[in-house]
Design a protein around this motif. Structure first.
Motif, short mmCIF file in Angstrom:
data_model
loop_
_atom_site.label_atom_id
_atom_site.label_comp_id
_atom_site.label_asym_id
_atom_site.label_seq_id
_atom_site.Cartn_x
_atom_site.Cartn_y
_atom_site.Cartn_z
N ARG A 45 1.16 -1.42 -0.24
CA ARG A 45 0.02 0.24 0.26
C ARG A 45 1.13 1.37 -0.04
O ARG A 45 0.46 2.47 -0.59
N SER A 49 1.39 4.36 -2.62
CA SER A 49 0.62 5.58 -2.93
C SER A 49 1.74 6.90 -3.39
O SER A 49 2.12 7.73 -4.10
N ARG A 53 2.42 9.32 -6.43
CA ARG A 53 2.43 10.54 -6.18
C ARG A 53 3.55 10.71 -6.94
O ARG A 53 3.42 11.80 -7.45
#
Length: 103
Positions: A45, A49, A53
């Motif tokens: 996870r 992320s 980004r």
């Protein structure tokens, strides 16, 4: 492949994510402990992320470097010169046609 100063490149992160997902599937099939599976899922996870980004920053950076012009110019593919005039290419390139064929 060059490394960025702030960490691994985007491609390296994607390959690492793929490896982690494969490892997770192997651990699940072997019925590994919940602590191992949970920490691996948390790392996946976190990496996902980080990737999202980085990709968003790359798109934003690319858009910022893109020259701003009229919408007409962007659609037609014509590139304006520094003084704002359009550059013609018809004098430099002959019309397209099949080689050896005359009219």
């Amino acid at each position: 492949m060059t490394k960025r100063r702030d960490g691994p490149s985007l491609q390296e992160q994607k390959s690492q994510l793929l490896r982690l997902k494969q490892d997770l599937e192997q651990f699940k099939s072997r019925q590994a402990g919940a602590a191992v599976v949970g920490s691996l899922q948390a790392r996946i996870r976190e990496l996902e992320s980080s990737l999202s980004r980085a990709e968003a920053a790359r798109v934003t950076d690319r858009e910022a470097r893109r020259p701003r012009g009229d919408d007409e110019d962007a659609e037609s593919g014509d590139m304006p010169m520094a003084d704002g005039t359009m550059r013609a290419t018809s004098s430099r390139f002959p019309p397209r046609g099949r080689p050896g064929r005359t009219f």
